[in-house]
Design a protein around this motif. Structure first.
Motif, PDB file in Angstrom:
ATOM      1  N   ASP B 161       0.271  -1.336   0.172  1.00  0.00           N
ATOM      2  CA  ASP B 161       0.211   0.351   0.060  1.00  0.00           C
ATOM      3  C   ASP B 161       0.879   1.237  -0.132  1.00  0.00           C
ATOM      4  OD1 ASP B 161       0.389   1.022   2.058  1.00  0.00           O
ATOM      5  OD2 ASP B 161      -1.246  -0.015   3.177  1.00  0.00           O
ATOM      6  N   PRO B 162       0.529   2.396  -0.428  1.00  0.00           N
ATOM      7  CA  PRO B 162       1.234   3.910  -0.549  1.00  0.00           C
ATOM      8  C   PRO B 162       1.547   3.690   0.112  1.00  0.00           C
ATOM      9  CG  PRO B 162      -1.037   3.587  -1.395  1.00  0.00           C
ATOM     10  CD  PRO B 162      -0.681   2.732  -0.554  1.00  0.00           C
ATOM     11  N   ASN B 163       2.013   3.313   2.116  1.00  0.00           N
ATOM     12  CA  ASN B 163       2.532   3.896   3.110  1.00  0.00           C
ATOM     13  C   ASN B 163       3.728   2.257   3.351  1.00  0.00           C
ATOM     14  OD1 ASN B 163       1.035   6.080   3.763  1.00  0.00           O
ATOM     15  ND2 ASN B 163      -0.655   4.903   4.977  1.00  0.00           N
ATOM     16  N   GLN B 164       3.123   1.510   2.350  1.00  0.00           N
ATOM     17  CA  GLN B 164       4.071   0.557   3.168  1.00  0.00           C
ATOM     18  C   GLN B 164       5.171   1.130   1.967  1.00  0.00           C
ATOM     19  OE1 GLN B 164       1.455  -2.811   2.447  1.00  0.00           O
ATOM     20  NE2 GLN B 164       1.884  -3.120   4.650  1.00  0.00           N
ATOM     21  N   ILE B 165       4.883   1.324   0.741  1.00  0.00           N
ATOM     22  CA  ILE B 165       6.072   1.572  -0.471  1.00  0.00           C
ATOM     23  C   ILE B 165       6.498   3.003  -0.125  1.00  0.00           C
ATOM     24  CG2 ILE B 165       5.983   2.835  -2.660  1.00  0.00           C
ATOM     25  CD1 ILE B 165       3.311   1.217  -3.579  1.00  0.00           C
ATOM     26  N   ILE B 166       6.244   3.585   0.127  1.00  0.00           N
ATOM     27  CA  ILE B 166       7.360   4.945   0.967  1.00  0.00           C
ATOM     28  C   ILE B 166       8.703   4.744   1.943  1.00  0.00           C
ATOM     29  CG2 ILE B 166       7.734   7.361   1.966  1.00  0.00           C
ATOM     30  CD1 ILE B 166       4.254   7.870   0.952  1.00  0.00           C
ATOM     31  N   GLU B 167       7.716   3.549   2.977  1.00  0.00           N
ATOM     32  CA  GLU B 167       8.647   3.233   4.168  1.00  0.00           C
ATOM     33  C   GLU B 167       9.788   2.033   2.902  1.00  0.00           C
ATOM     34  OE1 GLU B 167       6.200   1.095   6.944  1.00  0.00           O
ATOM     35  OE2 GLU B 167       5.103   3.003   7.631  1.00  0.00           O
ATOM     36  N   ILE B 168       9.438   1.348   2.297  1.00  0.00           N
ATOM     37  CA  ILE B 168      10.372   0.677   1.997  1.00  0.00           C
ATOM     38  C   ILE B 168      11.313   1.273   1.295  1.00  0.00           C
ATOM     39  CG2 ILE B 168      10.991  -1.521  -0.068  1.00  0.00           C
ATOM     40  CD1 ILE B 168      10.311  -2.602   3.177  1.00  0.00           C
ATOM     41  N   ARG B 169      11.005   1.927   0.293  1.00  0.00           N
ATOM     42  CA  ARG B 169      11.877   2.729  -0.407  1.00  0.00           C
ATOM     43  C   ARG B 169      12.437   4.130   0.472  1.00  0.00           C
ATOM     44  NH1 ARG B 169       7.133   6.057  -4.510  1.00  0.00           N
ATOM     45  NH2 ARG B 169       6.652   4.314  -5.088  1.00  0.00           N
ATOM     46  N   ASN B 170      12.356   4.165   2.011  1.00  0.00           N
ATOM     47  CA  ASN B 170      13.036   4.651   2.089  1.00  0.00           C
ATOM     48  C   ASN B 170      14.121   3.895   2.998  1.00  0.00           C
ATOM     49  OD1 ASN B 170      11.423   7.845   2.261  1.00  0.00           O
ATOM     50  ND2 ASN B 170      10.160   7.386   3.680  1.00  0.00           N
ATOM     51  N   LEU B 171      13.670   3.077   3.162  1.00  0.00           N
ATOM     52  CA  LEU B 171      14.389   1.917   3.828  1.00  0.00           C
ATOM     53  C   LEU B 171      15.350   1.542   2.901  1.00  0.00           C
ATOM     54  CD1 LEU B 171      15.015   0.059   6.568  1.00  0.00           C
ATOM     55  CD2 LEU B 171      13.470  -1.605   5.131  1.00  0.00           C
ATOM     56  N   ILE B 172      14.811   1.532   1.212  1.00  0.00           N
ATOM     57  CA  ILE B 172      16.702   0.686   0.440  1.00  0.00           C
ATOM     58  C   ILE B 172      17.313   2.735  -0.235  1.00  0.00           C
ATOM     59  CG2 ILE B 172      16.653   0.738  -2.046  1.00  0.00           C
ATOM     60  CD1 ILE B 172      13.827  -0.531  -2.311  1.00  0.00           C
ATOM     61  N   LYS B 173      16.672   3.391   0.484  1.00  0.00           N
ATOM     62  CA  LYS B 173      17.181   4.725   0.128  1.00  0.00           C
ATOM     63  C   LYS B 173      18.485   4.454   1.349  1.00  0.00           C
ATOM     64  CE  LYS B 173      14.257   7.912  -2.269  1.00  0.00           C
ATOM     65  NZ  LYS B 173      13.429   9.609  -1.487  1.00  0.00           N
ATOM     66  N   GLU B 174      18.680   5.156   2.341  1.00  0.00           N
ATOM     67  CA  GLU B 174      19.373   4.804   3.706  1.00  0.00           C
ATOM     68  C   GLU B 174      20.217   3.804   3.580  1.00  0.00           C
ATOM     69  OE1 GLU B 174      19.179   6.798   6.188  1.00  0.00           O
ATOM     70  OE2 GLU B 174      20.511   5.788   7.871  1.00  0.00           O
ATOM     71  N   ILE B 175      20.069   2.869   2.833  1.00  0.00           N
ATOM     72  CA  ILE B 175      20.820   1.223   2.624  1.00  0.00           C
ATOM     73  C   ILE B 175      21.445   1.425   1.400  1.00  0.00           C
ATOM     74  CG2 ILE B 175      20.786  -0.843   1.797  1.00  0.00           C
ATOM     75  CD1 ILE B 175      17.807  -1.878   2.975  1.00  0.00           C
ATOM     76  N   GLY B 176      21.559   1.860   0.308  1.00  0.00           N
ATOM     77  CA  GLY B 176      21.396   2.230  -1.079  1.00  0.00           C
ATOM     78  C   GLY B 176      23.118   3.914  -0.382  1.00  0.00           C
ATOM     79  N   ARG B 177      23.026   4.580   0.641  1.00  0.00           N
ATOM     80  CA  ARG B 177      23.864   5.236   1.006  1.00  0.00           C
ATOM     81  C   ARG B 177      25.397   4.499   1.277  1.00  0.00           C
ATOM     82  NH1 ARG B 177      21.480   8.601   5.990  1.00  0.00           N
ATOM     83  NH2 ARG B 177      19.169   9.464   4.438  1.00  0.00           N
ATOM     84  N   LYS B 178      24.890   3.467   1.536  1.00  0.00           N
ATOM     85  CA  LYS B 178      26.978   1.786   1.833  1.00  0.00           C
ATOM     86  C   LYS B 178      26.567   1.670   1.473  1.00  0.00           C
ATOM     87  CE  LYS B 178      25.357   3.625   6.782  1.00  0.00           C
ATOM     88  NZ  LYS B 178      24.601   2.512   8.087  1.00  0.00           N
ATOM     89  N   LYS B 179      25.438   1.041   0.614  1.00  0.00           N
ATOM     90  CA  LYS B 179      25.562  -0.401  -0.827  1.00  0.00           C
ATOM     91  C   LYS B 179      25.676  -0.402  -1.874  1.00  0.00           C
ATOM     92  CE  LYS B 179      26.127  -2.824   3.672  1.00  0.00           C
ATOM     93  NZ  LYS B 179      26.873  -3.201   3.393  1.00  0.00           N
ATOM     94  N   THR B 180      25.794  -0.829  -2.463  1.00  0.00           N
ATOM     95  CA  THR B 180      25.485  -0.341  -4.033  1.00  0.00           C
ATOM     96  C   THR B 180      24.363  -1.661  -4.167  1.00  0.00           C
ATOM     97  OG1 THR B 180      28.068  -1.211  -4.343  1.00  0.00           O
ATOM     98  CG2 THR B 180      26.177  -1.656  -5.978  1.00  0.00           C
TER      99      THR B 180
END
Lengths: 236, 312
Positions: B161-180
């Motif tokens: 759902d839209p809220n979950q999408i935003i949460e997962i996207r933020n999580l991916i962005k957070e991870i993407g700071r350090k990882k490929t």
């Protein structure tokens, strides 16, 4: 065998999956009802303090029971897509197959363990010859392992558990049957009896431990495991 | 970090991936974008050693997928499409199983990853009882438990759902700071919101491979401007604006109070001063002038026209 820890983890996971599902208990119960019936029939009707009748019936009973135990091992993973998870973990295909084979075989051993009650029952009332009984249990483990490996091979071939069950039943039933129909075949084909699982199991369950019989069961296990690994790798 | 050279994969007569080559750099979030059945999942499955390419080679770090699949599987964390987890297991037991297989001795890592993915409160629930969003988080935790250098996520937000999408996207962005991170999706806003780089794939071939902002700039060679004016009428404004050299199209937009237009001109030009001067010289009042964002949707449509293939 490079990653034995992964194999142990898979064995533990599969055993846990067996015992959290009611199917395991249903299979064990059905097996014990049938084996108990055939054991106590001789025990009470004929006053025989022996387990021969039970071991005579095990090879045919196992053609139904073992495929039911193993049918889900790869079929379910393929159906649900979790095979992708398993095969992208740092585990050799061989270790994954071995883990599932060991879990299936351990389950079968757990399933036959309650039949030791029958042994105690006859020890209470008579003095049976222990050779055939020890041989019978030893042969049962080998037979269960061989059928489990065939069940896993069938399970790796189809996403459908019923198809896996029927395929494994057909192969194990053929192996059980072959030495019984060999008399209808030309004498040149008499060697086919050596393919029979019951032929080798009968020898062991008489209490005669012959390396040829052990090699037969180990060969069935090795061939089935190698073929399963090949099938899973080829699908990539 | 990852380089694929001429990889091809067919299923029977269907060529799912056709001779594609690309490179993924360290520390970038790369989006693999394409219509359903374009070959995204097949490509990711080859990167994760689940499938073998029929031809071509893939190098991940210093390893080749053909020769060192086990080493590659150790440095990759992979979330397959729809997170096909073992439904009969508890979340903790599942993560513990993955940790054991990966040879992680520090059990604290399970809680750490659980905290990062926000699943510590469902650790003792059966996976089959979880909502789609939580299952996806457990899948992410599964992929991240060994702190991999590379994270590969196949449609990580599909079905949420839209809220979950935003949460997962933020999580991916957070991870993407350090990882490929490599993620596949057919949702355009997803790559716009999360990815540094985009590879657009269609019918098994790569049709675009560039940084997100470059794609937006270069692939659609056009600037668009929205203006709102009062003090004149549509026809006069349109006629006057047409005299400005460079304007390629003028579209009327619906507005009950003001005259609202959308102007297009070549991306290499900036006509905003000319437009402003013209309107102010005529004594009209400009209420608004803003560049219209050219979304990836246009680029995607242009590059993948007619490309909604069957799923492979």
């Amino acid at each position: 065998m490079k990653n034995i820890n992964a194999t142990i983890s898979i064995v533990k996971k599969e055993l846990r999956s067996y015992f959290v599902s009611p199917i395991a208990y249903i299979v064990i119960t059905i097996f014990l009802i049938f084996s108990g019936f055939f054991f106590f029939k001789d025990f009470f009707y004929f006053n025989q303090a022996e387990m021969r009748n039970l071991f005579q019936l095990l090879p045919i009973m196992f053609t139904f029971v073992v495929p039911a135990v193993t049918m889900r091992l790869f079929s379910e993973e393929r159906y649900s897509g979790s095979l992708e998870i398993l095969m992208t973990l740092p585990v050799e295909t061989f270790n994954a197959v071995l883990g599932k084979f060991l879990a299936g075989t351990i389950f079968i051993v757990v399933m036959i363990l309650p039949t030791i009650i029958y042994l105690f029952s006859i020890l209470l009332v008579g003095s049976p010859d222990m050779g055939p009984i020890i041989g019978g249990y030893f042969g049962t483990v080998l037979l269960g392992g061989a059928y489990a490996s065939i069940g896993i091979l069938a399970s790796s071939l189809s996403k459908n558990q019923i198809v896996a069950f029927i395929s494994a039943w057909a192969v194990t039933f053929f192996l059980w049957l072959i030495d019984k129909i060999v008399i209808f075949l030309p004498s040149k084909l008499a060697f086919l009896q050596y393919l029979g699982s019951d032929f080798h199991f009968r020898n062991i369950s008489k209490g005669i431990i012959d390396t040829r019989d052990i090699i037969y069961f180990l060969s069935v296990i090795a061939i089935s495991i190698i073929l399963t690994v090949k099938i899973l790798d080829e699908r990539r | 970090m990852i380089s694929a050279e001429g990889i091809t994969k067919s299923y029977g007569n269907v060529r799912a991936v056709d001779n594609i080559s690309f490179a993924i750099r360290e520390g970038e979030i790369t989006g693999l974008l394409g219509p359903n059945g374009a070959g995204k999942t097949t490509t990711l499955r080859m990167l994760t050693c689940y499938l073998k390419p029929d031809s071509g080679s893939i190098k991940v770090g210093n390893y080749n997928t053909e020769e060192n699949p086990l080493e590659i599987k150790k440095i990759i964390g992979y979330l397959p499409e729809s997170a096909p987890l073992y439904g009969d297991m508890l979340v903790y037991d599942y993560l513990n199983y993955i940790a054991e297989i990966r040879g992680l001795e520090d059990k604290g890592r399970i809680r750490e990853t659980g905290k990062l993915c926000g699943i510590n409160d469902v650790m003792h629930k059966n996976i089959s009882e979880l909502s789609k969003g939580y299952k996806q988080r457990v899948g992410l935790a599964h992929a991240m438990i060994h702190d991999p250098d590379i994270l590969i996520l196949d449609e990580p937000t599909s079905g949420l759902d839209p809220n979950q999408i935003i949460e997962i996207r933020n999580l991916i962005k957070e991870i993407g700071r350090k990882k490929t991170v490599i993620l596949s999706t057919h949702i355009l806003s997803e790559v716009e919101a999360t990815c540094d780089r985009i590879i657009i794939i269609n019918k098994g071939t790569i049709v675009a491979d560039d940084r997100t902002e470059h794609l937006q700039k270069d692939k659609v060679n056009e600037s668009r401007l929205s203006i709102k004016v009062s003090g004149t009428d549509h026809d006069t404004l349109r006629r006057e604006l047409s005299s400005i050299k460079g304007i390629t199209s003028i579209e009327e937009k619906e507005d009950h109070k003001l005259i609202s237009l959308s102007l297009s001109y070549p991306g290499s030009m900036d006509l905003r001063p000319d437009i402003f001067k013209l309107i102010s010289s005529r004594g009209w009042i400009m209420y608004e002038m803003k560049p219209e964002h050219i979304s990836l949707e246009n680029i995607f449509r242009e590059l993948t026209a007619g490309g909604d293939n069957e799923k492979h």
